[in-house]
Design a protein around this motif. Structure first.
Motif, PDB file in Angstrom:
ATOM      1  N   VAL A  48       2.520   5.563  11.309  1.00  0.00           N
ATOM      2  CA  VAL A  48       2.221   4.436  11.974  1.00  0.00           C
ATOM      3  C   VAL A  48       1.463   3.549  11.280  1.00  0.00           C
ATOM      4  O   VAL A  48       1.641   2.432  11.030  1.00  0.00           O
ATOM      5  N   PHE A  49       0.277   4.045  10.777  1.00  0.00           N
ATOM      6  CA  PHE A  49      -0.554   3.095   9.883  1.00  0.00           C
ATOM      7  C   PHE A  49       0.228   2.693   8.650  1.00  0.00           C
ATOM      8  O   PHE A  49       0.107   1.546   8.213  1.00  0.00           O
ATOM      9  N   HIS A  50       0.831   3.710   8.280  1.00  0.00           N
ATOM     10  CA  HIS A  50       1.415   3.176   6.802  1.00  0.00           C
ATOM     11  C   HIS A  50       2.552   2.177   7.014  1.00  0.00           C
ATOM     12  O   HIS A  50       2.600   1.508   6.376  1.00  0.00           O
ATOM     13  N   ASP A  51       3.302   2.443   7.914  1.00  0.00           N
ATOM     14  CA  ASP A  51       4.595   1.351   8.393  1.00  0.00           C
ATOM     15  C   ASP A  51       3.952   0.056   8.814  1.00  0.00           C
ATOM     16  O   ASP A  51       4.522  -0.683   8.546  1.00  0.00           O
ATOM     17  N   LEU A  52       2.867   0.057   9.608  1.00  0.00           N
ATOM     18  CA  LEU A  52       2.384  -1.413   9.919  1.00  0.00           C
ATOM     19  C   LEU A  52       1.269  -2.055   8.738  1.00  0.00           C
ATOM     20  O   LEU A  52       0.902  -3.102   8.937  1.00  0.00           O
ATOM     21  N   LEU A  53       0.716  -1.246   7.763  1.00  0.00           N
ATOM     22  CA  LEU A  53       0.092  -1.671   6.699  1.00  0.00           C
ATOM     23  C   LEU A  53       0.369  -1.705   5.409  1.00  0.00           C
ATOM     24  O   LEU A  53      -0.216  -2.296   4.373  1.00  0.00           O
ATOM     25  N   MET A  59       0.829  -1.210  -0.150  1.00  0.00           N
ATOM     26  CA  MET A  59       0.030  -0.228  -0.009  1.00  0.00           C
ATOM     27  C   MET A  59       0.821   1.337   0.237  1.00  0.00           C
ATOM     28  O   MET A  59       1.876   1.347   0.669  1.00  0.00           O
ATOM     29  N   THR A  60       0.562   2.254  -0.892  1.00  0.00           N
ATOM     30  CA  THR A  60       1.235   3.361  -1.061  1.00  0.00           C
ATOM     31  C   THR A  60       1.126   4.472   0.233  1.00  0.00           C
ATOM     32  O   THR A  60      -0.109   4.244   0.865  1.00  0.00           O
ATOM     33  N   ARG A  61       1.608   5.414   0.431  1.00  0.00           N
ATOM     34  CA  ARG A  61       1.352   6.549   1.285  1.00  0.00           C
ATOM     35  C   ARG A  61       0.059   7.004   0.952  1.00  0.00           C
ATOM     36  O   ARG A  61      -0.582   7.429   1.930  1.00  0.00           O
ATOM     37  N   SER A  62      -0.169   7.614  -0.412  1.00  0.00           N
ATOM     38  CA  SER A  62      -1.330   8.087  -0.666  1.00  0.00           C
ATOM     39  C   SER A  62      -2.652   7.217  -0.123  1.00  0.00           C
ATOM     40  O   SER A  62      -3.733   7.490   0.151  1.00  0.00           O
ATOM     41  N   GLU A  63      -2.351   5.887  -0.613  1.00  0.00           N
ATOM     42  CA  GLU A  63      -3.461   5.014  -0.101  1.00  0.00           C
ATOM     43  C   GLU A  63      -3.881   4.949   1.315  1.00  0.00           C
ATOM     44  O   GLU A  63      -4.995   4.762   1.608  1.00  0.00           O
ATOM     45  N   THR A  64      -2.783   5.097   2.074  1.00  0.00           N
ATOM     46  CA  THR A  64      -2.921   5.040   3.326  1.00  0.00           C
ATOM     47  C   THR A  64      -3.520   6.252   3.792  1.00  0.00           C
ATOM     48  O   THR A  64      -4.745   6.374   4.718  1.00  0.00           O
ATOM     49  N   ALA A  65      -3.401   7.404   3.250  1.00  0.00           N
ATOM     50  CA  ALA A  65      -3.996   8.748   3.595  1.00  0.00           C
ATOM     51  C   ALA A  65      -5.518   8.475   3.031  1.00  0.00           C
ATOM     52  O   ALA A  65      -6.488   9.033   3.768  1.00  0.00           O
ATOM     53  N   LYS A  66      -5.547   7.758   1.897  1.00  0.00           N
ATOM     54  CA  LYS A  66      -7.190   7.499   1.709  1.00  0.00           C
ATOM     55  C   LYS A  66      -8.101   6.496   2.848  1.00  0.00           C
ATOM     56  O   LYS A  66      -9.112   6.845   3.354  1.00  0.00           O
ATOM     57  N   ILE A  67      -7.161   5.842   3.302  1.00  0.00           N
ATOM     58  CA  ILE A  67      -7.758   4.836   4.350  1.00  0.00           C
ATOM     59  C   ILE A  67      -8.261   5.645   5.621  1.00  0.00           C
ATOM     60  O   ILE A  67      -9.062   5.620   6.091  1.00  0.00           O
ATOM     61  N   LEU A  68      -7.320   6.620   5.962  1.00  0.00           N
ATOM     62  CA  LEU A  68      -7.356   7.558   7.296  1.00  0.00           C
ATOM     63  C   LEU A  68      -8.499   8.410   7.062  1.00  0.00           C
ATOM     64  O   LEU A  68      -9.149   8.503   7.939  1.00  0.00           O
TER      65      LEU A  68
END
Length: 91
Positions: A29-34, A1-10
């Protein structure tokens, strides 16, 4: 998962739970662990959790739901049984 995808999830989580704040640290933290998971899988897991929980999902809950979502289906399990019966025979 990319950082921008993590941002979408958040963003989805924050929209569903207004008290959930998106901070730079939380994003990291969310990005590193997902990041090892597929975005579509995480998105589906988060959607399922949002529909069933009064509280924002934790990373552990998201990862658990991803694992449950990829579990063997009943049809796949039955196929394994049928293959074993053909190979071994009836009891």
């Amino acid at each position: 998962m990319t950082r921008s995808e993590t941002a979408k999830i958040l963003t989805v989580i924050a929209t569903a739970y207004p008290s959930f704040e998106i901070t730079e640290v939380r994003h990291e933290v969310f990005h590193d662990l997902l990041e090892d998971l597929d975005y579509e899988l995480v998105n589906a897991a988060v959607g399922s959790l949002l529909a069933s929980s009064r509280f924002a999902p934790t990373i552990a809950e998201i990862r658990s739901r991803c694992v449950l979502g990829s579990a063997v289906t009943a049809a796949e399990a039955w196929g394994v049984v049928c293959d074993a019966v053909r190979h071994i025979g009836y009891y």
